[in-house]
Design a protein around this motif. Structure first.
Motif, short mmCIF file in Angstrom:
data_model
loop_
_atom_site.label_atom_id
_atom_site.label_comp_id
_atom_site.label_asym_id
_atom_site.label_seq_id
_atom_site.Cartn_x
_atom_site.Cartn_y
_atom_site.Cartn_z
N GLY A 1 22.99 -9.01 22.94
CA GLY A 1 23.10 -10.15 22.03
C GLY A 1 22.93 -9.66 20.60
N THR B 1 22.87 -10.31 16.68
CA THR B 1 22.70 -11.40 15.73
C THR B 1 22.13 -10.85 14.44
OG1 THR B 1 21.89 -13.68 15.52
CG2 THR B 1 20.39 -12.08 16.53
N LEU C 1 22.20 -17.04 17.85
CA LEU C 1 21.66 -16.69 19.17
C LEU C 1 20.32 -17.39 19.43
CD1 LEU C 1 22.00 -14.79 21.70
CD2 LEU C 1 20.52 -13.19 20.48
N PHE C 2 19.44 -17.35 18.44
CA PHE C 2 18.12 -17.99 18.60
C PHE C 2 18.22 -19.50 18.42
CE2 PHE C 2 17.04 -13.67 17.13
CZ PHE C 2 16.24 -13.27 18.19
N THR D 1 19.23 -16.95 24.08
CA THR D 1 18.65 -15.64 24.32
C THR D 1 18.59 -15.28 25.81
OG1 THR D 1 16.44 -16.64 24.21
CG2 THR D 1 17.29 -15.60 22.20
N ASP D 2 18.54 -16.29 26.69
CA ASP D 2 18.49 -15.98 28.12
C ASP D 2 19.86 -15.57 28.67
OD1 ASP D 2 19.59 -18.51 27.88
OD2 ASP D 2 18.68 -19.28 29.72
N ILE E 1 18.34 -7.90 22.73
CA ILE E 1 18.69 -8.55 21.46
C ILE E 1 18.66 -7.54 20.33
CG2 ILE E 1 17.96 -10.28 19.76
CD1 ILE E 1 16.66 -11.80 22.16
N LYS F 1 13.71 -13.60 13.36
CA LYS F 1 14.64 -12.96 14.31
C LYS F 1 14.19 -11.54 14.62
CE LYS F 1 18.63 -15.72 12.90
NZ LYS F 1 20.06 -15.75 12.52
N GLN G 1 11.55 -11.05 17.23
CA GLN G 1 11.95 -11.25 18.62
C GLN G 1 13.00 -10.25 19.08
OE1 GLN G 1 12.48 -15.56 19.70
NE2 GLN G 1 12.18 -15.88 17.51
#
Length: 201
Positions: free
Chosen positions: A12, A14, A123-124, A129-130, A135, A173, A176
């Motif tokens: 992912g 971002t 994405l967030f 995110t799942d 990420i 972001k 995470q």
């Protein structure tokens, strides 16, 4: 519909607006041949001329939201949604289901690929995110971000700052992220970071 995509390496990607996500996806595709699924591309398809979503937008904001050829007047729409949280949420409620369906359809065609990159600016914010197994967040110096956005989109500084402020802060972001790519310098500085991230995860 299953709540998770097929089991494979799903990156992912971002970051903030104008931090250089496209630069990263281009390098990944060129170097590793990995398929890139781009939420921005799907979002543009969502508002193609004569689409139901574009009709809903025009009904809500009036004909001045369209160019003479029926294309979406993106800057006019931006002036509305980047200064009004409720309108931004309404627009996303129209576009996000279409974009999600595009991702699912594309992933179904790529089940045999060992890795796929999902480039998703929200994405967030869109709680996706799942969907991914890792990420990657692309970041850059805040001053550079503003300058790049002004140059790329032909905005004033105030317009650029409004667009950046409408997004989730980059620091949140980064907190995470599994991988943080600093795109403040030249591509020559970015590419080794991408190689490390690709090899280490």
């Amino acid at each position: 519909m299953d709540t998770r995509p097929p089991r494979q390496r799903l990156i992912g990607l971002t970051g903030g607006i104008a931090t250089g996500k496209s630069t990263v996806t281009n390098l990944l595709n060129q170097k590793y041949g990995v398929p890139i699924l781009d939420a921005d591309l799907y979002a543009r398809l969502a508002v193609a001329p004569d689409s139901g979503i574009l009709s809903a937008i025009a009904n809500r904001y009036g004909p001045e939201i369209l160019h003479g050829d029926g294309q979406l007047h993106r800057q006019a729409l931006g002036e509305i949604i980047f200064n009004n949280v409720q309108e931004k949420q309404w627009l996303e409620s129209q576009i996000h289901p279409f974009v999600k369906q595009c991702f699912w359809s594309a992933l179904a065609q790529l089940e045999q690929e060992q890795a796929v990159v999902l480039s998703i600016p929200l994405l967030f914010e869109a709680h996706l995110t799942d969907w991914v197994t890792e990420i990657w967040v692309v970041t850059c110096d805040p001053t550079q971000q503003v300058e790049r956005l002004i140059k790329r989109n032909g905005l004033t500084e105030a317009q650029a700052l409004a667009r950046i402020a409408s997004q989730m802060p980059l620091a949140e972001k980064i907190a995470q992220a599994d991988v943080v790519l600093d795109n403040s310098g030249q591509i020559a500085n970015l590419e080794p970071q991408i190689v490390r991230a690709w090899d280490n995860h």
